[in-house]
Write an enzyme that holds these catalytic residues in place. Structure first.
Site, PDB file in Angstrom:
ATOM      1  N   HIS A   1     -35.532  69.593 -79.650  1.00 38.76           N
ATOM      2  CA  HIS A   1     -36.760  68.811 -79.760  1.00 38.76           C
ATOM      3  C   HIS A   1     -36.677  67.548 -78.908  1.00 38.76           C
ATOM      4  O   HIS A   1     -35.630  66.895 -78.830  1.00 38.76           O
ATOM      5  CB  HIS A   1     -37.041  68.459 -81.221  1.00 38.76           C
ATOM      6  CG  HIS A   1     -37.423  69.640 -82.046  1.00 38.76           C
ATOM      7  ND1 HIS A   1     -37.677  69.555 -83.396  1.00 38.76           N
ATOM      8  CD2 HIS A   1     -37.602  70.948 -81.725  1.00 38.76           C
ATOM      9  CE1 HIS A   1     -38.005  70.759 -83.857  1.00 38.76           C
ATOM     10  NE2 HIS A   1     -37.954  71.603 -82.865  1.00 38.76           N
TER      11      HIS A   1
ATOM     12  N   TYR B   1     -40.113  84.853 -81.054  1.00 32.96           N
ATOM     13  CA  TYR B   1     -40.284  83.926 -82.176  1.00 32.96           C
ATOM     14  C   TYR B   1     -41.742  83.863 -82.612  1.00 32.96           C
ATOM     15  O   TYR B   1     -42.066  84.042 -83.786  1.00 32.96           O
ATOM     16  CB  TYR B   1     -39.777  82.534 -81.795  1.00 32.96           C
ATOM     17  CG  TYR B   1     -40.262  81.456 -82.747  1.00 32.96           C
ATOM     18  CD1 TYR B   1     -39.831  81.417 -84.070  1.00 32.96           C
ATOM     19  CD2 TYR B   1     -41.167  80.485 -82.327  1.00 32.96           C
ATOM     20  CE1 TYR B   1     -40.282  80.440 -84.951  1.00 32.96           C
ATOM     21  CE2 TYR B   1     -41.620  79.505 -83.195  1.00 32.96           C
ATOM     22  CZ  TYR B   1     -41.182  79.481 -84.499  1.00 32.96           C
ATOM     23  OH  TYR B   1     -41.645  78.527 -85.371  1.00 32.96           O
TER      24      TYR B   1
ATOM     25  N   TYR C   1     -35.079  70.923 -91.879  1.00 30.10           N
ATOM     26  CA  TYR C   1     -35.835  69.736 -91.475  1.00 30.10           C
ATOM     27  C   TYR C   1     -37.177  69.609 -92.195  1.00 30.10           C
ATOM     28  O   TYR C   1     -37.372  68.714 -93.034  1.00 30.10           O
ATOM     29  CB  TYR C   1     -36.023  69.775 -89.965  1.00 30.10           C
ATOM     30  CG  TYR C   1     -36.837  68.654 -89.378  1.00 30.10           C
ATOM     31  CD1 TYR C   1     -36.727  67.336 -89.846  1.00 30.10           C
ATOM     32  CD2 TYR C   1     -37.720  68.892 -88.329  1.00 30.10           C
ATOM     33  CE1 TYR C   1     -37.474  66.305 -89.292  1.00 30.10           C
ATOM     34  CE2 TYR C   1     -38.449  67.874 -87.762  1.00 30.10           C
ATOM     35  CZ  TYR C   1     -38.336  66.587 -88.240  1.00 30.10           C
ATOM     36  OH  TYR C   1     -39.072  65.576 -87.686  1.00 30.10           O
TER      37      TYR C   1
ATOM     38  N   ARG D   1     -40.245  74.283 -66.404  1.00 28.00           N
ATOM     39  CA  ARG D   1     -39.617  75.410 -67.086  1.00 28.00           C
ATOM     40  C   ARG D   1     -40.642  76.533 -67.227  1.00 28.00           C
ATOM     41  O   ARG D   1     -41.805  76.281 -67.533  1.00 28.00           O
ATOM     42  CB  ARG D   1     -39.114  74.996 -68.465  1.00 28.00           C
ATOM     43  CG  ARG D   1     -37.979  74.002 -68.449  1.00 28.00           C
ATOM     44  CD  ARG D   1     -37.499  73.645 -69.836  1.00 28.00           C
ATOM     45  NE  ARG D   1     -38.548  73.019 -70.633  1.00 28.00           N
ATOM     46  CZ  ARG D   1     -38.334  72.392 -71.777  1.00 28.00           C
ATOM     47  NH1 ARG D   1     -37.102  72.317 -72.255  1.00 28.00           N
ATOM     48  NH2 ARG D   1     -39.319  71.842 -72.444  1.00 28.00           N
TER      49      ARG D   1
END
Length: 336
Positions: free
Chosen positions: A193, A145, A11, A289
């Site tokens: 996303h 990450y 991307y 979340r």
């Protein structure tokens, strides 16, 4: 310049390739096509010989690609970037994002390539202690990450000190949007996303969009994020590589946030998608979340001061409109 773009079929990487070519640079793409798309390379009209299908851990192939093509600088986008997956499968992220990148850096050292622009992330900051977030904010990532990106930032600093590496670590906020001509855009599997997920509702590919948390201490109760247009990110990478190579051989280190400095809430993004598509979209409210901070917005002053760069698209409506231009004409992405 002759520039190798790792992850250039993905991307953000593909938009950087497009910008580099437009600026007159000679570009090669190195990608294993796990998350990248061969059709994206075709859309960029990159000659077939400028694409290398390979793994960063294949040291011999990386060295050969660098040396055979006289590469002078590297833009490094090749990373796994699903935060949730990094929690459930950290080995995948440590192997690719850390081991793979160190292999790339050592291949560069072996053939004398001393300049790299690194795709880092605001996830290195973890839970923000202040908003907007400046570059000197403590870096305490809360996901594997984010930690893998921080490890490489430290490695770049050490290689800079020990080996004279020129580097820029560019910490993205929320990459979004698509090329204005609709030639390339966002195609992830799975998609996580927010903007493409909302647009999937408009396309009839999803029944609804969920708003996770409606009681945050924000004006409308939903999370706020900084959505930076992918073409603005590409412009920043071009500015970074030109800044590094203009240093006249003096080792240079750059660390910058890449964001708009403007936050948009989940509800505002939904409203922008409804405006762009002309459709009323079904919204379902859900619980928060775990790990979602109320607000993540960049202080981009460092990039403006160091790179002379500032985001051109700071209106979420403009960014969403460009994304809809891509998704409405490519409902199945690249189709591969």
């Amino acid at each position: 310049m002759k520039i190798l773009v790792t992850g250039g079929a993905g991307y953000v990487g593909s938009h950087a390739v497009r910008r580099l070519v437009a600026a007159g640079h000679d570009v090669w793409v190195f990608d294993n096509l796990v998350y990248g798309h061969r059709a994206c390379i075709e859309a960029l009209k990159l000659p077939p010989e400028r694409f290398v299908d390979g793994e960063l851990g294949d040291r011999a192939l990386v060295e050969k690609t660098l040396s055979d093509n006289g590469i002078e600088a590297v833009m490094h986008f090749a990373a796994y970037a699903y935060v949730g997956e990094s929690v459930t499968d950290p080995a995948k992220y440590y192997q690719n994002n850390i081991v793979g990148t160190l292999s790339l850096l050592d291949a560069m050292r072996a053939v004398g390539v001393k300049t790299i622009v690194f795709s880092s992330t605001c996830a290195t900051y973890g839970e923000p202690r202040q908003v907007p977030i400046p570059e000197d904010h403590p870096q305490t990532p809360i996901s594997p990450y984010g930690y893998t990106k921080l490890v490489i930032e430290h490695a770049l600093a050490d290689y800079h000190h020990a080996y004279g590496l020129n580097y820029a670590a560019l910490r993205y906020f929320n990459a979004s949007g698509a090329a204005d001509d609709g030639s390339i855009g966002e195609d992830h599997d799975p998609e996580t996303h927010l903007i493409p997920l909302i647009l999937d509702v408009a396309l009839g590919k999803r029944e609804h969009i969920s708003v996770f948390g409606t009681d945050y201490p924000t004006p409308d109760g939903s999370c706020i994020r900084d959505y930076i247009h992918v073409d603005d990110l590409a412009d920043a990478h071009l500015a970074a590589i030109e800044k590094l190579t203009a240093a006249g051989g003096k080792p240079t280190a750059i660390r910058c946030n890449l964001g708009t400095g403007v936050g948009s809430s989940v509800r505002q993004v939904i409203a922008a998608c409804e405006k762009a598509t002309g459709k009323t979209l079904k919204v379902v409210e859900a619980d928060r979340r775990e790990g979602d901070p109320p607000e993540l917005v960049a202080d981009p002053a460092g990039a403006e001061r160091i790179l002379g760069w500032r985001a051109k698209r700071r209106d979420i409506n403009e960014t969403v409109a460009s994304a809809w231009g891509w998704h409405s004409t490519h409902p199945d992405g690249y189709g591969d």
